[in-house]
Design an enzyme around this catalytic site. Sequence first.
Site, PDB file in Angstrom:
ATOM      1  N   HIS A 153     -49.693  75.798 -13.799  1.00 34.42           N
ATOM      2  CA  HIS A 153     -50.036  76.955 -14.623  1.00 34.42           C
ATOM      3  C   HIS A 153     -49.965  78.237 -13.814  1.00 34.42           C
ATOM      4  CE1 HIS A 153     -53.942  77.097 -12.620  1.00 34.42           C
ATOM      5  NE2 HIS A 153     -54.208  75.854 -13.004  1.00 34.42           N
ATOM      6  N   CYS A 161     -55.008  71.506  -9.683  1.00 32.23           N
ATOM      7  CA  CYS A 161     -53.699  71.761 -10.295  1.00 32.23           C
ATOM      8  C   CYS A 161     -52.764  72.415  -9.288  1.00 32.23           C
ATOM      9  CB  CYS A 161     -53.860  72.656 -11.517  1.00 32.23           C
ATOM     10  SG  CYS A 161     -54.912  71.965 -12.817  1.00 32.23           S
TER      11      CYS A 161
END
Length: 489
Positions: A153, A161
């Site tokens: 992202h 992440c």
Amino acid sequence: MINRAFVRVLMTSAALAAGALLTGCNSDQVALATSAKANQPVPPKLVAAIAEKDMDTQSPILVRVFKQEAELEVWKQDRSGKFALLKTYPICRWSGDLGPKVREGDRQAPEGFYSINPSQMNPQSAYYLSFNTGYPNAFDKALGRTGSQLMVHGDCSSRGCFAMTDEQIAEIYALGRESFFGGQRAFQFQAFPFKMTPVNMARHRNNPNMPFWRMIKEGYDQFEVTRQEPKVDFCEKKYVFNAQKPPGATHDPVFDASAKCPAYVVPDDITAAVRDKQRSDEAEYAKLVAKGTPVAKLNTGIDGGMNPIFASRVPGASTGLSDAGEAPGLSLANFSPAPGTIPGHVNPPRALSADEIAAAPASAAPAPAAASPPRVAAVSAPEKASFISSLARKVGVGATASADATATAKPDGRTAEAKPAETRPAPKPVAATKPAETRQAAARPPFKSASDAPATTASAPVQTQAALVSGAAPVLQSNSFDSRFAGFK
């Protein structure tokens, strides 16, 4: 003659708008169809690079991530049918340690082979744009590994992440979207601890994850020698690459990650090419071990890594585990200037103090040069409190909750990444009270609608269906390809 894609845009938008008027509860799909962020065209400079490399804008892609180097590569199929490197993106922030994700809350970013289909693309991400990596796959589940919503992202902040800048994820998202329009049903996402070179394997030979890394290196090597996306299956709790039915068999082998492997063969040309590469790698590895190549220290106390191009622009930041020690300054030379805006709330790896360096555990003794058997190391270290949470406890604010996922369920059932405020030290007290939309507004690439995109006149897109990673189930099953990309169909 009116472009067929433009007609689809008009028809789909009209249908969604009419449905919203009749039902009064379909506004979400209208928003998806008109999402300016998700519909940004591929930048002209990147389109020119695609043409220069003899590729089509809508040909299949493949994504590789390397933690230690803090780099994300986008490969794209050229007109010869092979994949070629299109662009390398420096990763702004990733969290955890080198090694696979094992359990919910361990703050680890995943490692392995995953499959990304249209339902995993999130145009309404709280982190600008994102796609779900598909963790856990069938292999992870067979080992009892847990965790969810592990994303690639924007926003340059991560708790499990791979975080890019908003400008970077806008490009990567657009490339994935166009590959789906060209007929690719899913693109492969390969996540590695580092580039699987003899030097890196020698430096990390004492790491307990080495048996797992040797197993996924088989897929890495097959891609390196063939430049084709490897077909991935699982059986006996291990990865199997490019398996085919044996001669004389009437049915394709059926794989189950937890069951015994069926009879299968790997094509002879792939086997021979990989064998030659691995012999060369093992010979170089043995030389490096014999001359005493230093092993990397374990448990450095730094949570994740940051590419040097970003760390050099954040006061007090450290590149963390991305310190490869092989070619200092190489990433800075390749990625200058910084590709995108670094938000003020980014939480970079901190540099270790002199006392912490002195107290760091000594490196383990080098392991023998012989290759380890292909068993998966499910070693998990105890979770460590972050620097911010430790500081909070010292001043009496209280402990922060541990979480690796950057997504929580919204009231309407959709998923979007949650952004815990306590994990992001804001430079000013006022900034912490501003909503995310206000904070991000100045750092976003300009929105462009579908109608602003130039009509493409390139030759017919490649329609080759990429092999899917078994067990990588859609993450957002309630949203189909039509609802996600209705604005372009």
